[in-house]
Design a protein around this motif. Structure first.
Motif, mmCIF file in Angstrom:
data_model
loop_
_atom_site.group_PDB
_atom_site.id
_atom_site.type_symbol
_atom_site.label_atom_id
_atom_site.label_comp_id
_atom_site.label_asym_id
_atom_site.label_seq_id
_atom_site.Cartn_x
_atom_site.Cartn_y
_atom_site.Cartn_z
ATOM 1 N N GLY A 53 0.808 -1.221 0.000
ATOM 2 C CA GLY A 53 0.000 0.000 0.000
ATOM 3 C C GLY A 53 0.835 1.262 0.000
ATOM 4 N N VAL A 54 1.936 1.227 -0.750
ATOM 5 C CA VAL A 54 2.842 2.387 -0.803
ATOM 6 C C VAL A 54 3.177 2.699 -2.262
ATOM 7 N N SER A 55 3.888 3.811 -2.453
ATOM 8 C CA SER A 55 4.311 4.155 -3.814
ATOM 9 C C SER A 55 5.496 3.280 -4.214
ATOM 10 N N ARG A 56 5.741 3.213 -5.506
ATOM 11 C CA ARG A 56 6.873 2.419 -5.985
ATOM 12 C C ARG A 56 8.197 3.019 -5.512
ATOM 13 N N THR A 57 8.188 4.327 -5.230
ATOM 14 C CA THR A 57 9.416 4.977 -4.735
ATOM 15 C C THR A 57 9.826 4.392 -3.384
ATOM 16 N N VAL A 58 8.831 4.184 -2.517
ATOM 17 C CA VAL A 58 9.126 3.625 -1.178
ATOM 18 C C VAL A 58 9.645 2.190 -1.337
ATOM 19 N N VAL A 59 8.987 1.423 -2.208
ATOM 20 C CA VAL A 59 9.424 0.038 -2.457
ATOM 21 C C VAL A 59 10.853 0.037 -2.989
#
Ligand SMILES: [Zn+2]
Length: 244
Positions: A53-59
Motif C-alpha cells: 500500500g505504498v508508492s513504488r518509490t518507497v518500495v
C-alpha cells in the motif's frame, strides 16, 4: 514473533496507512526467514507497492538496500529476482560466519548482563514453543533470528549489518541446497546460551563453531556436486565434452 503485530497497529491496520521503508525491509527479511519467498523467483516493484500500500518509490528504496546486500537482484523492466545462492557462495557465507560468530559469543559470554541472558533464554523458550506447536515457519524464522539477537547483544552495529546479510542469504541457500529445511538443529542454540550463562567463552565459541559446521553439513557443501556453468555448457554444446 513480533509484538508489534499483536497490537492494534497490526499488518491490516498498517496496510491502510502504508508501510514505511524500514517496515517493508523488515517484512521481506521475515518472509525470507520464514522461507516464504522462493529463491530465483521474480517479484515486481508494482506488485510490492500494491501489497504494501505504498508508492513504488518507497518500495524502490527498500529493495535498493536489499539488492545492495545481494538478497535481491534488480532485473531491468522485470523487477527483482530473489537470490538463489550457489553452493560456492553458500560455502563462503559459512566460512565468514565461522570466522565471526564463535568470537562473537566468546565475547558475549564474558560481558553479558543479566538482561542479555534473560533475552536469550526468552528466545530459546519461544523457539521451543514453536517447535512443540509444530509451527515450522515461526520456528525457522526464530532460529535465524537467534543469530541476529546475539549480534544485537554484542552491541556492535557492524556485526548486526554483516550477520543480517549472511543470515538472510544462508536461509535462501538452505532452501536451494539443503535436504531438510528445518533451520538450526535442536538444542544447539540452548547449549550456546548455557555456556554464555556460566561465562565460559571458550565453550560458547566451540559450541557455535560446532553449530555452524552442522549447518554447513546440512547444506552438503563438501559433497562434490559441480555447479552448472555456461562455459562448460558451451563446451559441451560444441562437442568438446562428449565421449563419442
Ligand atoms: Zn542457529
Amino acid at each position: 514473533m513480533n509484538s508489534k503485530e499483536n497490537s492494534a497497529d497490526g499488518p491490516s491496520q498498517k496496510r491502510r496507512h502504508g508501510y514505511t521503508e524500514q517496515e517493508i525491509t523488515r517484512r521481506l527479511i521475515e518472509a525470507i526467514f520464514e522461507q516464504r519467498l522462493p529463491p530465483g523467483e521474480r517479484i515486481t516493484e508494482a506488485k510490492l507497492a500494491e501489497i504494501f500500500g505504498v508508492s513504488r518509490t518507497v518500495v524502490r528504496a527498500s529493495m535498493g538496500k536489499l539488492s545492495e546486500i545481494g538478497v535481491f537482484k534488480k532485473t531491468p523492466n522485470l523487477g527483482y529476482t530473489i537470490a538463489a545462492p550457489s553452493r560456492a557462495e553458500a560455502r563462503m557465507m559459512l566460512d565468514v560466519r565461522k570466522m565471526i560468530e564463535p568470537g562473537m559469543v566468546h565475547s558475549i559470554a564474558l560481558t553479558r548482563s543479566a538482561e542479555d541472558l534473560e533475552r536469550l533464554n526468552h528466545h530459546i523458550a519461544t523457539e521451543e514453543a514453536a517447535r512443540n506447536a509444530g509451527d515450522r515457519s515461526t520456528l525457522v524464522r526464530l532460529t535465524g533470528e537467534f543469530h541476529l539477537k546475539l549480534a544485537e547483544i554484542s552491541g556492535n552495529v557492524y556485526l548486526v549489518h554483516i550477520l543480517t546479510q549472511l543470515q538472510v542469504l544462508t536461509c535462501l541457500a538452505i532452501l536451494v541446497h539443503a535436504e531438510s529445511e528445518t533451520g538450526c538443529p535442536r538444542d544447539e542454540h540452548s547449549s550456546i546460551v548455557r555456556a554464555i550463562a556460566v561465562g565460559d567463552g571458550e565453550k560458547a565459541a566451540a559450541k557455535m563453531a560446532h553449530h555452524l559446521s552442522h549447518i554447513a553439513d546440512e547444506l552438503q557443501l563438501d559433497r562434490p556436486r559441480p555447479e552448472p556453468s555456461l562455459e562448460s555448457a558451451l563446451q559441451w554444446l560444441g562437442g568438446l565434452g562428449r565421449a563419442s
